[in-house]
Design an enzyme around this catalytic site. Sequence first.
Site, PDB file in Angstrom:
ATOM      1  N   GLU A 256      -4.554   8.495  -2.429  1.00  0.00           N
ATOM      2  CA  GLU A 256      -5.089   7.225  -1.918  1.00  0.00           C
ATOM      3  C   GLU A 256      -5.445   6.297  -3.078  1.00  0.00           C
ATOM      4  O   GLU A 256      -5.337   5.078  -2.961  1.00  0.00           O
ATOM      5  CB  GLU A 256      -6.313   7.513  -1.030  1.00  0.00           C
TER       6      GLU A 256
ATOM      7  N   HIS B 221       0.839  -1.204   0.000  1.00  0.00           N
ATOM      8  CA  HIS B 221       0.000   0.000   0.000  1.00  0.00           C
ATOM      9  C   HIS B 221       0.877   1.259   0.000  1.00  0.00           C
ATOM     10  O   HIS B 221       0.701   2.155  -0.838  1.00  0.00           O
ATOM     11  CB  HIS B 221      -0.909  -0.026   1.235  1.00  0.00           C
ATOM     12  N   GLU B 222       1.815   1.321   0.919  1.00  0.00           N
ATOM     13  CA  GLU B 222       2.671   2.513   1.012  1.00  0.00           C
ATOM     14  C   GLU B 222       3.551   2.647  -0.226  1.00  0.00           C
ATOM     15  O   GLU B 222       3.903   3.758  -0.644  1.00  0.00           O
ATOM     16  CB  GLU B 222       3.530   2.472   2.284  1.00  0.00           C
TER      17      GLU B 222
ATOM     18  N   HIS C 141       1.715   4.652  -2.718  1.00  0.00           N
ATOM     19  CA  HIS C 141       1.894   6.090  -2.449  1.00  0.00           C
ATOM     20  C   HIS C 141       3.265   6.556  -2.944  1.00  0.00           C
ATOM     21  O   HIS C 141       3.398   7.617  -3.556  1.00  0.00           O
ATOM     22  CB  HIS C 141       1.811   6.366  -0.941  1.00  0.00           C
TER      23      HIS C 141
END
Lengths: 507, 507
Positions: free
Chosen positions: B304, B274-275, B278
């Site tokens: 997001e 997930h990160e 980003h």
Amino acid sequence: MSQNTAKSNTVGAYENLENRFRRWSALRDAAGMLHWDMSAMMPEGGHSARAEQLAALGVVSHQLLTEPKTGELLQAAHEEAKGLDPWQRANLHEMRRVHVHATALNSDLVEAMSKAATSCEAVWRQARPAGDFAMVKPHLEAIIRLVREAAQAKAEKLGLSPYEALMDEYEPGSRTADIDAVFADYAAFLPDFLGAVLERQAKAPAPIEPKGPFPVEKQKALGERVMKTIGFDFDHGRLDTSLHPFCGGVPDDVRITTRYAEDQVTSALMGIIHETGHAMYERGLPSQWRLQPVGQARGMALHESQSLLVEMQASRSLDFCTFLSPLLNETFPGNEAAFAPDNLRRLYSRVEPGFIRVDADEVTYPAHVILRYRLEQALVKGDLQVGDIPAAWNEGMKSLLGIKPPSDREGCLQDIHWFDGAVGYFPCYSLGAMTAAQLYAAACEADPRIPAAIARGDFAPLMAWLRPNVHERGSSLTTAEIVTAATGRPLDVEVFKAHLQRRYLPD
Amino acid sequence: MSQNTAKSNTVGAYENLENRFRRWSALRDAAGMLHWDMSAMMPEGGHSARAEQLAALGVVSHQLLTEPKTGELLQAAHEEAKGLDPWQRANLHEMRRVHVHATALNSDLVEAMSKAATSCEAVWRQARPAGDFAMVKPHLEAIIRLVREAAQAKAEKLGLSPYEALMDEYEPGSRTADIDAVFADYAAFLPDFLGAVLERQAKAPAPIEPKGPFPVEKQKALGERVMKTIGFDFDHGRLDTSLHPFCGGVPDDVRITTRYAEDQVTSALMGIIHETGHAMYERGLPSQWRLQPVGQARGMALHESQSLLVEMQASRSLDFCTFLSPLLNETFPGNEAAFAPDNLRRLYSRVEPGFIRVDADEVTYPAHVILRYRLEQALVKGDLQVGDIPAAWNEGMKSLLGIKPPSDREGCLQDIHWFDGAVGYFPCYSLGAMTAAQLYAAACEADPRIPAAIARGDFAPLMAWLRPNVHERGSSLTTAEIVTAATGRPLDVEVFKAHLQRRYLPD
């Protein structure tokens, strides 16, 4: 109207300055943390972004000092001085010193210096491994020209000689007359003393070298244990790794670094101990004066005295080796003979004249500094031209240590300082070493239990003396005043010589 | 004379602004790095020193925006706009937006907000574990009062409704009319769909859970390997550990964090993925516009969407599980059945209505957001009073997900946002999830080889599409314009619903 304005400027000028300098210090601290990150954490590709961040911080903190309001407040605070207590007055004095350094140079000169240093340093990084002084010579000439200009500008503002004006930024209050005397004395003492030490050393069998590998994780754990022994508070600091070990961060969050080699354990450990000495000074600065100029470390010579006191004076002793020996055996079994206390002591006090300053032992180290000190003074005065540095360097090494560098790589190209525009810094190293000897002697005289406590791994008595006598002084006194108050007299090279005599030529 | 002054102000106003905003961005980046350090590196005792550094940075960067000169330059640059290229014009537009946000609130209100948030958050940290809403109620009332005032002030400057003015800081250009429609649609869709998914899920055997321990060092090494697979460049970033995972740093030095548990491997790994999503967005921002407003990430919803595209769309798929399975087996032998691709897929797509937003699956997550969005709008409008939040919350949970929190701890006290003064942020999470589905569908349509490439651990085709279509847009267009240009239409909840249908109720 102008009367009223003058009055309203005067009211609370000092308090206003405290707020202003608090912000200035916080911005400098932010830059300090980012410098630490750059050395210990940042990936290679982060350099240009970090340079932008540091440049922006540099600009805004410099503006805070140089904008007219700061000068007006300093003027106005002068009239309040009678109502201030001694620490506030000392703080105001330091604010002025910082302000003079910030405003002495016009922004064109500051920018020219910064650009010249950046390009000279880049060329030096090529020239050093190649031993090619000619390659970097024009860049160093540009630096020295600008340094002379800056020294002149600061000298006029500070009422000092140009070279002293440069030193003042690193070690405020240092004077060439004092340093000349100390260094001349040591230069005269060294040849015979060194000869006798080497002769004595040659007669004894060489100390046993411990054999690795020494896994980095275990070295780090041992280093942290030793840091705690000295008094390092891990709630207010960290130990990490970087190419060039240093002590960074801020007093409430001290970041020290070291580097490890798997085949070597004693040197990284002593490096950690050295930086822990710096860290204890930062951490011990007067907490009620955080972020004020008077609450900062006094100068680089006194800072170096604190790392060298903990390293050279306290930890390269048989006392500390007695404590360290079982820790090393426990962590790295199989080297019992090498880790025996007396063998450790001998490993940690080996003397050998060499070409490289950063590798030098404490006996020959001052010779490296004296050489650089003499050359940089002559450079600033104009008595020495850049093109004549290599010859002057080699001649100095010959006369001070009796050896001649095989090339400029092992000679005048070895240190980054001049190529980065830092002139006037070198004396700090040896002034620090000598001050360390004098402070440690005074501490042990005031509390004779200190050495025995260290042999038990108890640094509390030493720190109990250092805290009020050095750390908590901050910048409220000059270095000379701190040393005199703590030891009964100003810096005295005899104490350092006596220490060397005891350690290297005991009866 | 005044003519001349006006002229000299006009000449190069835009260029002058670029320099000014470059410095402003660099100061914000410095603060960002210090925030990362605070979470990932800083010892406990460093907090108050760090607060001083961040406060000083906040003050000087705010001053840079709000000093009259900035407003004058923006005014003057308006007249230069015809001579600017589209990116410069977009940059000027973003400068204005940043300036309006910075100047809309007077400094008394900013200070009151900051103080209220600090004390409310502190009380919330006590009230949450105790499930005691009454304890924090007066503090939250103070926050909401100030938020209403700020929303009103920004609304007037921005020509938006008060709630939209708050959202504009997080996701510029978002409008309640659009969001209302999207969320109403989803709220209507959810009950039947969720029922069908749960029924289908109940019929199949539960997926096999892998059994630990999973040593942290091995999890980290695997995480770094997966990051490299996705395209993370370790020359421009790091992976570290923090209590709350996040993506920090700057585009050329992206710092992501995660947290590990020795008994769990799938969730920390998905957190890293997930990160990394980003991070890929930050890293892919237009490098020629670094440190300019137009070069920054568009908004938090689009941000997001990039983490959720990589996590939810690309990596919780059977494709990615096919690639991941042998890596997991190699790193943690003995869990072959649990790490089988289809079992992994089922572990990563388990649906279960629950009370806690951050633990929610992608089907029920929007319900948590819709609830908060409705309540915070009503709070800003004054239609809902703080004292009525708990009842309204529980009622909303009942109607959206059919469950009632046992206490306010599992209800309205669970999120820090409101208690920290952040109102208008929540919609970003679900707008991001829906945008992610739409972008991923468009990417796969444009390049149908993307899923098969991911199954081989090759994210290059996906990134090759995301870079020009999203990352390199920076803030040159609005989010709606970026989505429309990339997918052929504005945000369409049908695409998200179709994705859920395919994943959870395949024929």
